[in-house]
Scaffold this motif. Structure first.
Motif, PDB file in Angstrom:
ATOM      1  N   TYR A  67      14.939 -41.012  80.072  1.00  0.00           N
ATOM      2  CA  TYR A  67      13.755 -40.158  79.936  1.00  0.00           C
ATOM      3  C   TYR A  67      12.938 -40.145  81.217  1.00  0.00           C
ATOM      4  O   TYR A  67      12.918 -39.155  81.945  1.00  0.00           O
ATOM      5  CB  TYR A  67      12.912 -40.635  78.752  1.00  0.00           C
ATOM      6  CG  TYR A  67      11.750 -39.733  78.420  1.00  0.00           C
ATOM      7  CD1 TYR A  67      11.947 -38.528  77.745  1.00  0.00           C
ATOM      8  CD2 TYR A  67      10.441 -40.077  78.752  1.00  0.00           C
ATOM      9  CE1 TYR A  67      10.877 -37.693  77.428  1.00  0.00           C
ATOM     10  CE2 TYR A  67       9.366 -39.258  78.431  1.00  0.00           C
ATOM     11  CZ  TYR A  67       9.589 -38.074  77.779  1.00  0.00           C
ATOM     12  OH  TYR A  67       8.526 -37.251  77.477  1.00  0.00           O
ATOM     13  N   TRP A  68      12.291 -41.245  81.544  1.00  0.00           N
ATOM     14  CA  TRP A  68      11.377 -41.248  82.689  1.00  0.00           C
ATOM     15  C   TRP A  68      12.082 -41.059  84.020  1.00  0.00           C
ATOM     16  O   TRP A  68      11.638 -40.278  84.860  1.00  0.00           O
ATOM     17  CB  TRP A  68      10.544 -42.530  82.701  1.00  0.00           C
ATOM     18  CG  TRP A  68       9.620 -42.642  81.541  1.00  0.00           C
ATOM     19  CD1 TRP A  68       9.652 -43.557  80.515  1.00  0.00           C
ATOM     20  CD2 TRP A  68       8.507 -41.776  81.247  1.00  0.00           C
ATOM     21  NE1 TRP A  68       8.653 -43.316  79.617  1.00  0.00           N
ATOM     22  CE2 TRP A  68       7.922 -42.236  80.037  1.00  0.00           C
ATOM     23  CE3 TRP A  68       7.945 -40.668  81.890  1.00  0.00           C
ATOM     24  CZ2 TRP A  68       6.807 -41.616  79.474  1.00  0.00           C
ATOM     25  CZ3 TRP A  68       6.840 -40.058  81.322  1.00  0.00           C
ATOM     26  CH2 TRP A  68       6.284 -40.532  80.134  1.00  0.00           C
ATOM     27  N   MET A  71      13.061 -37.447  84.830  1.00  0.00           N
ATOM     28  CA  MET A  71      12.016 -36.430  84.809  1.00  0.00           C
ATOM     29  C   MET A  71      11.161 -36.561  86.073  1.00  0.00           C
ATOM     30  O   MET A  71      10.446 -37.550  86.241  1.00  0.00           O
ATOM     31  CB  MET A  71      11.157 -36.586  83.543  1.00  0.00           C
ATOM     32  CG  MET A  71      10.216 -35.432  83.300  1.00  0.00           C
ATOM     33  SD  MET A  71       9.642 -35.352  81.568  1.00  0.00           S
ATOM     34  CE  MET A  71       9.220 -37.058  81.210  1.00  0.00           C
ATOM     35  N   TRP A 113       9.375 -41.863  72.959  1.00  0.00           N
ATOM     36  CA  TRP A 113       9.330 -40.729  73.869  1.00  0.00           C
ATOM     37  C   TRP A 113       8.950 -39.487  73.077  1.00  0.00           C
ATOM     38  O   TRP A 113       8.966 -39.488  71.849  1.00  0.00           O
ATOM     39  CB  TRP A 113      10.667 -40.529  74.582  1.00  0.00           C
ATOM     40  CG  TRP A 113      11.771 -40.018  73.692  1.00  0.00           C
ATOM     41  CD1 TRP A 113      12.175 -38.722  73.532  1.00  0.00           C
ATOM     42  CD2 TRP A 113      12.626 -40.799  72.840  1.00  0.00           C
ATOM     43  NE1 TRP A 113      13.220 -38.649  72.626  1.00  0.00           N
ATOM     44  CE2 TRP A 113      13.506 -39.907  72.195  1.00  0.00           C
ATOM     45  CE3 TRP A 113      12.716 -42.164  72.556  1.00  0.00           C
ATOM     46  CZ2 TRP A 113      14.460 -40.345  71.287  1.00  0.00           C
ATOM     47  CZ3 TRP A 113      13.674 -42.597  71.649  1.00  0.00           C
ATOM     48  CH2 TRP A 113      14.530 -41.689  71.018  1.00  0.00           C
ATOM     49  N   GLY A 115       9.157 -34.872  73.369  1.00  0.00           N
ATOM     50  CA  GLY A 115       9.841 -33.798  74.062  1.00  0.00           C
ATOM     51  C   GLY A 115       9.227 -33.564  75.441  1.00  0.00           C
ATOM     52  O   GLY A 115       8.015 -33.656  75.613  1.00  0.00           O
ATOM     53  N   ARG A 116      10.062 -33.263  76.425  1.00  0.00           N
ATOM     54  CA  ARG A 116       9.578 -33.131  77.806  1.00  0.00           C
ATOM     55  C   ARG A 116       8.548 -32.004  77.938  1.00  0.00           C
ATOM     56  O   ARG A 116       7.508 -32.167  78.574  1.00  0.00           O
ATOM     57  CB  ARG A 116      10.752 -32.910  78.745  1.00  0.00           C
ATOM     58  CG  ARG A 116      11.612 -34.160  78.946  1.00  0.00           C
ATOM     59  CD  ARG A 116      12.785 -33.895  79.892  1.00  0.00           C
ATOM     60  NE  ARG A 116      13.471 -35.131  80.239  1.00  0.00           N
ATOM     61  CZ  ARG A 116      14.459 -35.661  79.524  1.00  0.00           C
ATOM     62  NH1 ARG A 116      14.861 -35.060  78.410  1.00  0.00           N
ATOM     63  NH2 ARG A 116      15.043 -36.791  79.907  1.00  0.00           N
ATOM     64  N   LEU A 117       8.832 -30.849  77.345  1.00  0.00           N
ATOM     65  CA  LEU A 117       7.870 -29.744  77.421  1.00  0.00           C
ATOM     66  C   LEU A 117       6.594 -30.093  76.666  1.00  0.00           C
ATOM     67  O   LEU A 117       5.497 -29.685  77.045  1.00  0.00           O
ATOM     68  CB  LEU A 117       8.494 -28.466  76.856  1.00  0.00           C
ATOM     69  CG  LEU A 117       9.614 -27.849  77.691  1.00  0.00           C
ATOM     70  CD1 LEU A 117      10.159 -26.595  77.002  1.00  0.00           C
ATOM     71  CD2 LEU A 117       9.138 -27.505  79.095  1.00  0.00           C
ATOM     72  N   GLN A 118       6.740 -30.858  75.611  1.00  0.00           N
ATOM     73  CA  GLN A 118       5.592 -31.310  74.828  1.00  0.00           C
ATOM     74  C   GLN A 118       4.668 -32.153  75.706  1.00  0.00           C
ATOM     75  O   GLN A 118       3.443 -32.009  75.672  1.00  0.00           O
ATOM     76  CB  GLN A 118       6.131 -32.134  73.662  1.00  0.00           C
ATOM     77  CG  GLN A 118       5.172 -32.422  72.542  1.00  0.00           C
ATOM     78  CD  GLN A 118       5.919 -33.048  71.375  1.00  0.00           C
ATOM     79  OE1 GLN A 118       6.948 -32.529  70.934  1.00  0.00           O
ATOM     80  NE2 GLN A 118       5.426 -34.155  70.880  1.00  0.00           N
ATOM     81  N   LEU A 119       5.251 -33.039  76.505  1.00  0.00           N
ATOM     82  CA  LEU A 119       4.455 -33.879  77.401  1.00  0.00           C
ATOM     83  C   LEU A 119       3.788 -33.027  78.479  1.00  0.00           C
ATOM     84  O   LEU A 119       2.605 -33.221  78.797  1.00  0.00           O
ATOM     85  CB  LEU A 119       5.328 -34.952  78.033  1.00  0.00           C
ATOM     86  CG  LEU A 119       4.627 -35.870  79.039  1.00  0.00           C
ATOM     87  CD1 LEU A 119       3.454 -36.597  78.396  1.00  0.00           C
ATOM     88  CD2 LEU A 119       5.616 -36.878  79.630  1.00  0.00           C
ATOM     89  N   ARG A 120       4.524 -32.074  79.034  1.00  0.00           N
ATOM     90  CA  ARG A 120       3.947 -31.200  80.064  1.00  0.00           C
ATOM     91  C   ARG A 120       2.761 -30.414  79.497  1.00  0.00           C
ATOM     92  O   ARG A 120       1.747 -30.226  80.176  1.00  0.00           O
ATOM     93  CB  ARG A 120       5.013 -30.231  80.589  1.00  0.00           C
ATOM     94  CG  ARG A 120       6.216 -30.889  81.247  1.00  0.00           C
ATOM     95  CD  ARG A 120       5.887 -31.426  82.610  1.00  0.00           C
ATOM     96  NE  ARG A 120       7.085 -31.930  83.287  1.00  0.00           N
ATOM     97  CZ  ARG A 120       7.067 -32.568  84.446  1.00  0.00           C
ATOM     98  NH1 ARG A 120       5.915 -32.785  85.058  1.00  0.00           N
ATOM     99  NH2 ARG A 120       8.190 -32.998  84.996  1.00  0.00           N
TER     100      ARG A 120
END
Length: 217
Positions: A67-68, A71, A113, A115-120
């Motif tokens: 994950y990290w 990204m 973790w 979702g990546r877009l969720q974090l953005r």
């Protein structure tokens, strides 16, 4: 940033290009240029943890690598607390201090973790509002056998779904969803003074931080 002096920026006969032709930038009106995105340093990810040389370390390696580390735009800063019962508040504060002069940070548990877009989206919202943002609205606690499969298959998702032991939402109990993945502007962090290190052992330090932010920021 330092820049070496290039002789052809002010001397004729050095370059095959007339130096007056490639120095037009000196006369550009910067205020007339199109809007551009400013350079931003990587966002620190504050991860409180204590090595156990066992399952917790394995879970953290899994999340960090898949994950990290996959990204861009983030830098992981681990905060440790080694003596006595684990003090998560002290570990988060240590990571925040080690991260230096940051404008926005993510406080992340080492075994979870989003979702990546969720974090953005959460980061964009925190920047726009100046408020702390939870990058989720529910927490799915995975069953042990699902966790084992994810580790074995080096994955963050499974094609045939996964089993959960519990799903926590704020609607069910507002005291159970207070950590996991928080995006915190520095102004908010400084206003509440970080995490309260009076909480020793697991529990309630994240609730106290959340309520402090609600009241102050």
């Amino acid at each position: 940033a330092p820049a070496l002096h290039c002789r052809d920026q002010d001397e004729a006969g050095i370059s095959s290009v007339d130096y007056r032709e490639h120095q037009q930038w000196r006369n550009v009106d910067a205020s007339a240029l199109a809007v551009y995105a400013p350079f931003r340093r990587p966002i620190p990810v504050l991860v409180p943890r204590r090595a156990d040389h066992g399952e917790r370390d394995a879970l953290w390696r899994h999340v960090r690598q898949l994950y990290w580390d996959a990204m861009p735009g983030f830098t992981v800063v681990e905060g440790a607390h080694e003596e006595g019962p684990f003090n998560r508040s002290a570990a988060v504060n240590a990571a925040a201090a080690a991260a230096g002069d940051w404008e926005l940070a993510v406080i992340a548990d080492s075994d979870s973790w989003v979702g990546r877009l969720q974090l953005r989206d959460a980061i964009a919202l925190a920047r726009r509002t100046g408020r702390m943002v939870a990058a989720f609205d529910q927490v799915c606690e995975l069953a042990a056998h699902t966790t084992r499969r994810l580790l074995e298959e080096r994955a963050l998702s499974l094609e045939d779904g996964w089993a959960t032991e519990k799903v926590r939402t704020e609607q069910q109990d507002p005291t159970t969803v207070q950590s996991t993945m928080l995006v915190v502007p520095r102004r908010v962090w400084d206003a509440v003074g970080g995490f309260d290190e009076g909480f020793i052992g697991w529990g309630c330090e994240d609730n106290a931080f959340w309520r402090s932010v609600e009241l102050i920021a």
